[in-house]
Motif scaffolding. Structure first.
Motif, PDB file in Angstrom:
ATOM      1  N   LEU A 105       0.817  -1.210   0.000  1.00 59.49           N
ATOM      2  CA  LEU A 105       0.000   0.000   0.000  1.00 59.49           C
ATOM      3  C   LEU A 105       0.855   1.266   0.000  1.00 59.49           C
ATOM      4  N   ALA A 106       1.986   1.239   0.703  1.00 59.03           N
ATOM      5  CA  ALA A 106       2.863   2.415   0.734  1.00 59.03           C
ATOM      6  C   ALA A 106       3.431   2.700  -0.649  1.00 59.03           C
ATOM      7  N   GLN A 107       3.918   1.668  -1.338  1.00 60.40           N
ATOM      8  CA  GLN A 107       4.449   1.851  -2.686  1.00 60.40           C
ATOM      9  C   GLN A 107       3.359   2.325  -3.644  1.00 60.40           C
ATOM     10  N   ALA A 108       2.159   1.778  -3.486  1.00 60.42           N
ATOM     11  CA  ALA A 108       1.063   2.161  -4.371  1.00 60.42           C
ATOM     12  C   ALA A 108       0.713   3.640  -4.194  1.00 60.42           C
ATOM     13  N   CYS A 109       0.706   4.110  -2.943  1.00 59.74           N
ATOM     14  CA  CYS A 109       0.426   5.535  -2.701  1.00 59.74           C
ATOM     15  C   CYS A 109       1.522   6.410  -3.300  1.00 59.74           C
ATOM     16  N   ARG A 110       2.775   5.989  -3.142  1.00 62.69           N
ATOM     17  CA  ARG A 110       3.888   6.762  -3.708  1.00 62.69           C
ATOM     18  C   ARG A 110       3.798   6.842  -5.222  1.00 62.69           C
ATOM     19  N   ASP A 111       3.431   5.723  -5.846  1.00 66.99           N
ATOM     20  CA  ASP A 111       3.419   5.662  -7.308  1.00 66.99           C
ATOM     21  C   ASP A 111       2.140   6.211  -7.926  1.00 66.99           C
ATOM     22  N   ALA A 112       1.097   6.419  -7.115  1.00 70.59           N
ATOM     23  CA  ALA A 112      -0.190   6.852  -7.662  1.00 70.59           C
ATOM     24  C   ALA A 112      -0.487   8.328  -7.426  1.00 70.59           C
ATOM     25  N   GLY A 120       2.715  13.455   2.690  1.00 74.41           N
ATOM     26  CA  GLY A 120       1.769  13.680   3.782  1.00 74.41           C
ATOM     27  C   GLY A 120       1.230  12.367   4.331  1.00 74.41           C
ATOM     28  N   LEU A 121       0.884  11.436   3.421  1.00 72.80           N
ATOM     29  CA  LEU A 121       0.404  10.128   3.861  1.00 72.80           C
ATOM     30  C   LEU A 121       1.492   9.360   4.596  1.00 72.80           C
ATOM     31  N   TRP A 122       2.745   9.554   4.170  1.00 74.92           N
ATOM     32  CA  TRP A 122       3.850   8.891   4.856  1.00 74.92           C
ATOM     33  C   TRP A 122       3.971   9.380   6.299  1.00 74.92           C
ATOM     34  N   VAL A 123       3.895  10.680   6.498  1.00 72.64           N
ATOM     35  CA  VAL A 123       3.990  11.238   7.859  1.00 72.64           C
ATOM     36  C   VAL A 123       2.883  10.685   8.744  1.00 72.64           C
ATOM     37  N   LEU A 124       1.660  10.638   8.213  1.00 70.49           N
ATOM     38  CA  LEU A 124       0.534  10.119   8.989  1.00 70.49           C
ATOM     39  C   LEU A 124       0.716   8.633   9.298  1.00 70.49           C
ATOM     40  N   ALA A 125       1.254   7.883   8.327  1.00 68.09           N
ATOM     41  CA  ALA A 125       1.493   6.458   8.567  1.00 68.09           C
ATOM     42  C   ALA A 125       2.543   6.254   9.654  1.00 68.09           C
ATOM     43  N   GLU A 126       3.581   7.096   9.652  1.00 68.55           N
ATOM     44  CA  GLU A 126       4.606   6.995  10.693  1.00 68.55           C
ATOM     45  C   GLU A 126       4.023   7.329  12.071  1.00 68.55           C
ATOM     46  N   LEU A 127       3.123   8.312  12.127  1.00 69.65           N
ATOM     47  CA  LEU A 127       2.469   8.646  13.395  1.00 69.65           C
ATOM     48  C   LEU A 127       1.643   7.469  13.900  1.00 69.65           C
ATOM     49  N   ALA A 128       0.956   6.788  12.979  1.00 72.56           N
ATOM     50  CA  ALA A 128       0.156   5.626  13.359  1.00 72.56           C
ATOM     51  C   ALA A 128       1.045   4.514  13.917  1.00 72.56           C
ATOM     52  N   ILE A 129       2.213   4.318  13.308  1.00 67.02           N
ATOM     53  CA  ILE A 129       3.114   3.274  13.789  1.00 67.02           C
ATOM     54  C   ILE A 129       3.690   3.646  15.148  1.00 67.02           C
ATOM     55  N   GLN A 342       9.098  -0.962   8.436  1.00 69.55           N
ATOM     56  CA  GLN A 342      10.016  -1.104   7.293  1.00 69.55           C
ATOM     57  C   GLN A 342       9.267  -0.908   5.975  1.00 69.55           C
ATOM     58  N   ILE A 343       8.094  -1.509   5.857  1.00 67.85           N
ATOM     59  CA  ILE A 343       7.300  -1.387   4.633  1.00 67.85           C
ATOM     60  C   ILE A 343       6.917   0.062   4.375  1.00 67.85           C
ATOM     61  N   VAL A 344       6.514   0.779   5.418  1.00 69.11           N
ATOM     62  CA  VAL A 344       6.079   2.168   5.263  1.00 69.11           C
ATOM     63  C   VAL A 344       7.234   3.058   4.825  1.00 69.11           C
ATOM     64  N   MET A 345       8.379   2.935   5.486  1.00 70.43           N
ATOM     65  CA  MET A 345       9.504   3.817   5.156  1.00 70.43           C
ATOM     66  C   MET A 345      10.062   3.515   3.766  1.00 70.43           C
ATOM     67  N   GLU A 346      10.278   2.249   3.467  1.00 72.81           N
ATOM     68  CA  GLU A 346      10.834   1.888   2.164  1.00 72.81           C
ATOM     69  C   GLU A 346       9.833   2.148   1.047  1.00 72.81           C
ATOM     70  N   GLY A 347       8.550   1.915   1.340  1.00 73.23           N
ATOM     71  CA  GLY A 347       7.536   2.060   0.303  1.00 73.23           C
ATOM     72  C   GLY A 347       7.235   3.497  -0.062  1.00 73.23           C
ATOM     73  N   PHE A 348       7.096   4.368   0.937  1.00 77.09           N
ATOM     74  CA  PHE A 348       6.721   5.752   0.669  1.00 77.09           C
ATOM     75  C   PHE A 348       7.873   6.585   0.135  1.00 77.09           C
ATOM     76  N   ILE A 349       9.043   6.462   0.741  1.00 80.06           N
ATOM     77  CA  ILE A 349      10.136   7.372   0.368  1.00 80.06           C
ATOM     78  C   ILE A 349      11.347   6.632  -0.212  1.00 80.06           C
ATOM     79  N   ASN A 350      11.200   5.315  -0.432  1.00 78.73           N
ATOM     80  CA  ASN A 350      12.284   4.536  -1.035  1.00 78.73           C
ATOM     81  C   ASN A 350      13.590   4.707  -0.270  1.00 78.73           C
ATOM     82  N   PHE A 351      13.456   4.736   1.080  1.00 79.17           N
ATOM     83  CA  PHE A 351      14.622   4.937   1.936  1.00 79.17           C
ATOM     84  C   PHE A 351      14.811   3.687   2.773  1.00 79.17           C
TER      85      PHE A 351
END
Length: 448
Positions: A105-112, A120-129, A342-351
């Motif tokens: 889902l993180a990669q899909a949001c980044r690519d879409a 913005g979605l990445w920051v919110l996902a990190e807050l949730a984690i 790991q999925i969120v960070m690598e997926g959203f920002i490829n880091f």
């Protein structure tokens, strides 16, 4: 003739950007789906659903279920059931997204989406984690305190050491991670089975409790706990996690193979979430039977629940089982939250950073507020922080659910595996309910 999926290294039609790397690259497609009978192929997909189910019974669930059961009896069982139904639908969409697009889902949001939206979605996902990790820190520390008498402040710090357990399991292989999770889930189930038998609940009241009540919308306190149950059950990080770990299976690239993979992955998560429903309902039933019906309507702390079980149930084994199952929940949740992070960070920002460093950073962000509240307010403050963390998760849910529903409804992005209209409509209703309940909570907060 079916065509193989597009290469992950080239941009596909319907996506703004091409996929850069597979989810969880160190274990991606590492588990073979062997040819043979349908049962053998289905067995290869058994496992990821139970990692997802862990998030639906983490220590945050304990705080909200105990508070709800002690204060309102069996009335909030309906919210547990509704939340679990929502979870089944949303996790099925996660499996569909993963198999159809090869993305989590993180990669899909980044690519879409445009980059500002994705960030913005990445920051919110990190807050949730972070909120998830906060619940795990407190829950594990309380479990250590209840079983071994370790002070909460020290227990909070000890939880940082779980990084070594996670690294060891990942080194052995992903099947070992799944085996560890399922073993602890079995221990939890046995503990709750014994406690429920000791509590002797009113089964007629239990059955009636699964029917929704109008009081939910007229009582702000009840709505707050109901939202906590929703936030503790349908958790944002689970949506990212499931869409990544489904792809640990080497299920092939042809359309029939991907259809079968989607079907088996959905079956796996549905069975696992039914198990999670049983555990969550058992926890609320235990609280209602042991506390609400004996006049203890204000029990909201895990420590209070532990200390009251022995005099109320008349046996010393009940509090020990409670503490053991809580500790197992905390250990389980740390494993799945690490992978979700790991999925969120690598997926959203490829880091990509080392798993141990990622774990220490996120655990540090959770330990600081948990330690501060524990030192300042003791166990009572920790319990309130647990419930608050679940409400924070509920408020984060729309920012994961809405992208999931819209992406899986796109024919351009999903191809032949696009979600059918009835499923999209049902998921849309679920998203609307989640958003509506959150708006009601915010309105009550502003007004009162």
């Amino acid at each position: 003739m079916d065509q193989p999926a597009p290469s992950s290294l080239t941009p596909e039609a319907g996506w703004r950007r091409g996929q850069l790397m597979p989810p969880l690259p160190e274990v991606n497609r590492s588990i073979a789906v062997r040819s043979g009978s349908t049962w053998k192929r289905a067995a290869a997909f058994f496992g990821p659903g139970y990692l997802v189910a862990v998030g639906y019974m983490d220590p945050g669930n304990w705080a909200t279920s105990i508070a709800g059961g002690s204060k309102y009896g069996y009335a909030l069982l309906s919210m547990v059931l509704i939340s679990n139904f929502m979870a089944v639908i949303l996790q099925a969409l996660c499996a569909r997204l993963a198999v159809a697009s090869g993305r989590d889902l993180a990669q899909a949001c980044r690519d879409a989406y445009p980059r500002p939206v994705a960030w913005g979605l990445w920051v919110l996902a990190e807050l949730a984690i972070c909120a998830t990790d906060l619940a795990e820190v407190i829950g594990t520390a309380i479990g250590l305190n209840l079983l071994f008498g370790i002070p909460l402040e020290i227990g909070v710090v000890i939880t940082a050491l779980d990084v070594f357990l996670i690294l060891y399991l990942q080194k052995l292989g992903f099947r070992w991670v799944e085996a560890f999770i399922i073993t602890l889930l079995g221990v939890i189930a046995i503990c709750f089975g014994i406690q429920i038998a000791l509590a002797s609940p009113q089964w007629g009241g239990v059955i009636r409790g699964f029917a929704p009540t109008t009081e939910l919308f007229s009582n702000p306190d009840m709505l707050y706990l109901a939202l906590g149950i929703l936030g503790a059950t349908v958790m944002p990080h689970n949506l990212y996690l499931h869409s990544g770990i489904v792809q640990t299976r080497a299920y092939g690239e042809t359309l029939p193979e991907r259809r079968e993979a989607m079907r088996f992955a959905t079956l796996d998560s549905t069975i696992a979430l039914t198990f999670a429903l049983t555990i969550n309902a058992s926890l609320l039933i235990l609280a209602a039977a042991a506390f609400h019906h004996t006049g203890r309507t204000e029990v909201a702390e895990l420590g209070d629940a532990h200390s009251l079980l022995q005099p109320l149930l008349g046996t010393a084994i009940a509090p020990m089982l409670f503490g053991l199952s809580l500790l197992c929940c905390g250990l389980n949740s740390t494993v799945t939250a690490t992978m979700a992070g790991q999925i969120v960070m690598e997926g959203f920002i490829n880091f990509k950073i080392a798993p141990w460093l990622r774990r220490l950073v996120t655990r540090g962000l959770a330990i600081i507020p948990a330690a501060a509240v524990t030192i300042a307010y003791g166990e009572s403050g920790s319990g309130k922080l647990l419930i608050f963390s679940q409400v924070v998760l509920s408020l984060q849910l729309p920012f994961a659910v809405v992208p999931l529903v819209t992406l899986t409804a796109s024919k351009a992005k999903m191809g032949e595996l696009v979600a059918p209209r009835w499923l999209t409509a049902l998921a849309g209703v679920i998203a609307a309910i989640i958003i509506g309940l959150n708006l009601k909570l915010l309105l009550d907060f502003v007004v009162g």
